[in-house]
Design a protein around this motif. Sequence first.
Motif, PDB file in Angstrom:
ATOM      1  N   LYS A 298      56.134  33.310  39.885  1.00 53.69           N
ATOM      2  CA  LYS A 298      57.504  33.813  39.992  1.00 53.69           C
ATOM      3  C   LYS A 298      57.772  34.834  38.903  1.00 53.69           C
ATOM      4  CE  LYS A 298      61.057  31.196  41.067  1.00 53.69           C
ATOM      5  NZ  LYS A 298      62.025  30.113  40.972  1.00 53.69           N
ATOM      6  N   LEU A 299      58.609  35.804  39.235  1.00 55.10           N
ATOM      7  CA  LEU A 299      58.902  36.906  38.319  1.00 55.10           C
ATOM      8  C   LEU A 299      59.461  36.397  36.991  1.00 55.10           C
ATOM      9  CD1 LEU A 299      58.723  40.033  38.632  1.00 55.10           C
ATOM     10  CD2 LEU A 299      61.181  39.999  38.905  1.00 55.10           C
ATOM     11  N   GLU A 300      60.338  35.359  37.067  1.00 55.08           N
ATOM     12  CA  GLU A 300      60.969  34.838  35.840  1.00 55.08           C
ATOM     13  C   GLU A 300      59.903  34.302  34.888  1.00 55.08           C
ATOM     14  OE1 GLU A 300      62.868  32.794  39.076  1.00 55.08           O
ATOM     15  OE2 GLU A 300      62.225  34.867  39.171  1.00 55.08           O
ATOM     16  N   ILE A 301      58.847  33.667  35.452  1.00 55.06           N
ATOM     17  CA  ILE A 301      57.781  33.107  34.620  1.00 55.06           C
ATOM     18  C   ILE A 301      57.003  34.228  33.947  1.00 55.06           C
ATOM     19  CG2 ILE A 301      55.545  31.913  34.757  1.00 55.06           C
ATOM     20  CD1 ILE A 301      56.833  29.861  36.552  1.00 55.06           C
ATOM     21  N   MET A 302      56.766  35.321  34.703  1.00 61.67           N
ATOM     22  CA  MET A 302      56.053  36.464  34.118  1.00 61.67           C
ATOM     23  C   MET A 302      56.829  37.019  32.926  1.00 61.67           C
ATOM     24  SD  MET A 302      53.316  36.715  35.838  1.00 61.67           S
ATOM     25  CE  MET A 302      52.713  38.295  35.256  1.00 61.67           C
ATOM     26  N   GLU A 303      58.160  37.104  33.072  1.00 59.04           N
ATOM     27  CA  GLU A 303      58.992  37.616  31.979  1.00 59.04           C
ATOM     28  C   GLU A 303      58.940  36.672  30.781  1.00 59.04           C
ATOM     29  OE1 GLU A 303      62.748  38.019  33.924  1.00 59.04           O
ATOM     30  OE2 GLU A 303      62.192  39.895  34.928  1.00 59.04           O
ATOM     31  N   LYS A 304      58.967  35.349  31.068  1.00 58.05           N
ATOM     32  CA  LYS A 304      58.973  34.356  29.995  1.00 58.05           C
ATOM     33  C   LYS A 304      57.635  34.345  29.251  1.00 58.05           C
ATOM     34  CE  LYS A 304      60.931  29.795  29.200  1.00 58.05           C
ATOM     35  NZ  LYS A 304      61.363  28.530  29.773  1.00 58.05           N
ATOM     36  N   ILE A 305      56.546  34.620  29.994  1.00 58.76           N
ATOM     37  CA  ILE A 305      55.212  34.669  29.385  1.00 58.76           C
ATOM     38  C   ILE A 305      55.176  35.738  28.295  1.00 58.76           C
ATOM     39  CG2 ILE A 305      52.861  35.546  29.892  1.00 58.76           C
ATOM     40  CD1 ILE A 305      52.977  33.757  32.429  1.00 58.76           C
ATOM     41  N   GLU A 306      55.784  36.896  28.580  1.00 61.77           N
ATOM     42  CA  GLU A 306      55.830  37.985  27.594  1.00 61.77           C
ATOM     43  C   GLU A 306      56.704  37.605  26.405  1.00 61.77           C
ATOM     44  OE1 GLU A 306      56.943  41.613  29.579  1.00 61.77           O
ATOM     45  OE2 GLU A 306      55.342  41.401  31.051  1.00 61.77           O
TER      46      GLU A 306
ATOM     47  N   PRO B   4      44.624  30.213  41.824  1.00 62.16           N
ATOM     48  CA  PRO B   4      43.276  29.755  41.498  1.00 62.16           C
ATOM     49  C   PRO B   4      42.561  30.764  40.587  1.00 62.16           C
ATOM     50  CG  PRO B   4      43.679  29.642  43.851  1.00 62.16           C
ATOM     51  CD  PRO B   4      44.800  30.421  43.257  1.00 62.16           C
ATOM     52  N   ILE B   5      41.881  30.233  39.568  1.00 57.29           N
ATOM     53  CA  ILE B   5      41.292  31.094  38.539  1.00 57.29           C
ATOM     54  C   ILE B   5      40.037  31.790  39.049  1.00 57.29           C
ATOM     55  CG2 ILE B   5      40.076  31.021  36.309  1.00 57.29           C
ATOM     56  CD1 ILE B   5      42.195  28.791  35.580  1.00 57.29           C
ATOM     57  N   ASP B   6      40.008  33.091  38.854  1.00 56.01           N
ATOM     58  CA  ASP B   6      38.813  33.891  39.114  1.00 56.01           C
ATOM     59  C   ASP B   6      38.014  33.856  37.802  1.00 56.01           C
ATOM     60  OD1 ASP B   6      37.011  36.082  39.049  1.00 56.01           O
ATOM     61  OD2 ASP B   6      38.121  37.069  40.664  1.00 56.01           O
ATOM     62  N   ALA B   7      36.840  33.187  37.834  1.00 55.97           N
ATOM     63  CA  ALA B   7      36.059  32.969  36.609  1.00 55.97           C
ATOM     64  C   ALA B   7      35.720  34.275  35.895  1.00 55.97           C
ATOM     65  CB  ALA B   7      34.795  32.194  36.937  1.00 55.97           C
ATOM     66  N   ALA B   8      35.335  35.301  36.683  1.00 54.54           N
ATOM     67  CA  ALA B   8      34.954  36.593  36.082  1.00 54.54           C
ATOM     68  C   ALA B   8      36.161  37.238  35.395  1.00 54.54           C
ATOM     69  CB  ALA B   8      34.395  37.523  37.150  1.00 54.54           C
ATOM     70  N   GLU B   9      37.331  37.128  36.036  1.00 59.44           N
ATOM     71  CA  GLU B   9      38.561  37.706  35.468  1.00 59.44           C
ATOM     72  C   GLU B   9      38.943  36.982  34.182  1.00 59.44           C
ATOM     73  OE1 GLU B   9      43.313  38.242  36.433  1.00 59.44           O
ATOM     74  OE2 GLU B   9      42.025  37.377  37.977  1.00 59.44           O
ATOM     75  N   LEU B  10      38.792  35.652  34.185  1.00 63.09           N
ATOM     76  CA  LEU B  10      39.136  34.864  32.991  1.00 63.09           C
ATOM     77  C   LEU B  10      38.222  35.212  31.827  1.00 63.09           C
ATOM     78  CD1 LEU B  10      40.760  32.626  31.603  1.00 63.09           C
ATOM     79  CD2 LEU B  10      39.183  30.957  32.567  1.00 63.09           C
ATOM     80  N   LEU B  11      36.914  35.327  32.095  1.00 61.26           N
ATOM     81  CA  LEU B  11      35.963  35.668  31.032  1.00 61.26           C
ATOM     82  C   LEU B  11      36.283  37.042  30.449  1.00 61.26           C
ATOM     83  CD1 LEU B  11      33.434  34.985  29.399  1.00 61.26           C
ATOM     84  CD2 LEU B  11      32.045  35.926  31.249  1.00 61.26           C
ATOM     85  N   LYS B  12      36.608  37.994  31.335  1.00 59.68           N
ATOM     86  CA  LYS B  12      36.960  39.355  30.892  1.00 59.68           C
ATOM     87  C   LYS B  12      38.206  39.309  30.003  1.00 59.68           C
ATOM     88  CE  LYS B  12      38.215  43.832  32.926  1.00 59.68           C
ATOM     89  NZ  LYS B  12      39.420  44.111  33.615  1.00 59.68           N
ATOM     90  N   LYS B  13      39.210  38.497  30.424  1.00 58.26           N
ATOM     91  CA  LYS B  13      40.474  38.395  29.677  1.00 58.26           C
ATOM     92  C   LYS B  13      40.242  37.751  28.303  1.00 58.26           C
ATOM     93  CE  LYS B  13      43.977  39.438  31.117  1.00 58.26           C
ATOM     94  NZ  LYS B  13      44.708  40.718  30.942  1.00 58.26           N
ATOM     95  N   ILE B  14      39.376  36.714  28.250  1.00 65.16           N
ATOM     96  CA  ILE B  14      39.065  36.045  26.971  1.00 65.16           C
ATOM     97  C   ILE B  14      38.469  37.057  25.990  1.00 65.16           C
ATOM     98  CG2 ILE B  14      37.529  34.357  25.865  1.00 65.16           C
ATOM     99  CD1 ILE B  14      37.906  32.599  28.432  1.00 65.16           C
TER     100      ILE B  14
ATOM    101  N   PHE C  94      52.458  35.050  24.563  1.00 63.40           N
ATOM    102  CA  PHE C  94      51.100  34.918  25.120  1.00 63.40           C
ATOM    103  C   PHE C  94      50.361  36.251  24.993  1.00 63.40           C
ATOM    104  CE2 PHE C  94      53.127  31.354  27.331  1.00 63.40           C
ATOM    105  CZ  PHE C  94      52.133  30.393  27.306  1.00 63.40           C
ATOM    106  N   ASP C  95      49.045  36.162  24.827  1.00 68.52           N
ATOM    107  CA  ASP C  95      48.248  37.394  24.684  1.00 68.52           C
ATOM    108  C   ASP C  95      47.694  37.879  26.021  1.00 68.52           C
ATOM    109  OD1 ASP C  95      47.901  37.694  21.541  1.00 68.52           O
ATOM    110  OD2 ASP C  95      47.783  35.575  22.055  1.00 68.52           O
ATOM    111  N   GLY C  96      47.710  37.002  27.013  1.00 67.43           N
ATOM    112  CA  GLY C  96      47.207  37.369  28.338  1.00 67.43           C
ATOM    113  C   GLY C  96      47.650  36.360  29.372  1.00 67.43           C
ATOM    114  N   PHE C  97      47.353  36.664  30.643  1.00 68.57           N
ATOM    115  CA  PHE C  97      47.795  35.815  31.749  1.00 68.57           C
ATOM    116  C   PHE C  97      46.747  35.851  32.857  1.00 68.57           C
ATOM    117  CE2 PHE C  97      49.680  36.136  36.028  1.00 68.57           C
ATOM    118  CZ  PHE C  97      50.231  34.867  36.163  1.00 68.57           C
TER     119      PHE C  97
END
Length: 489
Positions: free
Chosen positions: A452-460, A471-481, A464-467
């Motif tokens: 939800k958009l409100e959660i995206m705003e709250k994350i910032e 379901p987690i895409d393993a390759a995307e998560l590793l890249k983000k880490i 948080f340093d990333g999002f």
Amino acid sequence: GKMSFSFLSRGIASVLGLTQTEIEKFEDISGAISRVHPNDLPQVIMTSVASARKGEPWQCQFRVKNNSDSEGYRWVLGAARPQALENGDMVWYGYLTDISQQKEFESKLDEARRTAEKASQIKSDFLSMISHELRTPLNAISGSVYSLLQENPNTSQKSALNTINFAVENLIIMINDLLDFQKIEAGKLTIEKAPFNLRNLVEQVMKGLSFHARDSKNDLQLHLSEGLDMRVNGDKTRLSQIMNNLITNALKFTHEGNVDVSIKLQDLKSGRAKVYFEVKDTGIGIAPENQTKIFNDFDQVKPTFSTKYGGTGLGLSITRKLLNLMGSTIALESEVGKGSRFFFELDLEVSDQEVQVEKPVTGSTQDFSKLHLLMAEDNDVNALVLGKIIKKWGYTFDRVGDGAQAVEILKDHQYDCILMDIQMPVMDGFEATQEIKKNIDTPVIALTAAAKLEIMEKIEECGFDGFVAKPIDAAELLKKIKEVISEKN
């Protein structure tokens, strides 16, 4: 300072609830004032005084008693125009009228509006909850498939795993459709303006759908005119989504046929490019009576279509709404048995900015071969799946079950990165991250099934340093880490 009434119409009796005797003796304003509802009295007096001082027309809505004996009140609208006489007196010409029925109607309208807003909120919350509940098991499925694919499966096993992956991706598309629909309905979906290369974007979309084309035994071709290798300002994510929706539909409803995607630069002047987009297929086609219907929310040509071809019936509705937000409209030409042609035009601003390209960090001595992570996840299945993925990378981790435990363990332990679930008991990911950031600067990545958009705003807001969405895409998560750790260093 005195007030007298040179004329009172007979109707005043019914409006103010006065008897004939009271009207005959009606010489002082206090008689009327005493009948006004106590809560409305200050407004009546203040507006009257202000009008007299400024010599401007008076208007006021207030409640008066029904009659001398009754406790009930009725709504009255008063209006008058003051006129100053030479001797200094002020004469008022005006009227009072009973507006109780109007007020009752307004009250019912207001109640209906509140009921509609509440129903809309319930629908919005329901969609959000359902999407979250669906994403959680999907996360476990996609993570498990990823782990199994890393274990060198044989050909038949690999084929089965790819089929599961394809099914999961389709479910994710449907969930995203529902969430986009919800955002558009709530007026919370905005179109971004950032520079991107138009030709590169279209080629990426086509590359991503090449497997789908082979699977449906269709010949998918791209036709690009000259001059499209340029940077424009726009929302590349939403344009990709529009193209994906139209091409995927064309492939879905065409079997052993042709799907042609044509992009033409029609005009280029004064820093603006007019670009024509077309997706043409040789599929089943759409009857004239259904050509408007397919753009409606949750609508499909026939109920049997959803069982045969799948989907929510939202793809074209969202496409139309996204194009409207971009200042364009989608058009359709189709004939049953011969195929369909969807087309639209976009007026895009040519960008004078360089497109940001990810560059490798030069001179970085960061070693990503061994990392120690903290996982804050309350769901045991999700934790098990994510744990397997982390081990496959060759990294170590500790797991805690809620935000409060994460805050506590960080007092005595150091980690390279924290993977923080948002929805957790005791202390959620938002509160935990805010607490953590007060004391240490370890990068924190938000993991959530809600989008939800409100959660995206709250994350910032929470630091948080990333999002990464579940379901987690393993390759995307590793890249983000790797990204967040590099930025901190």
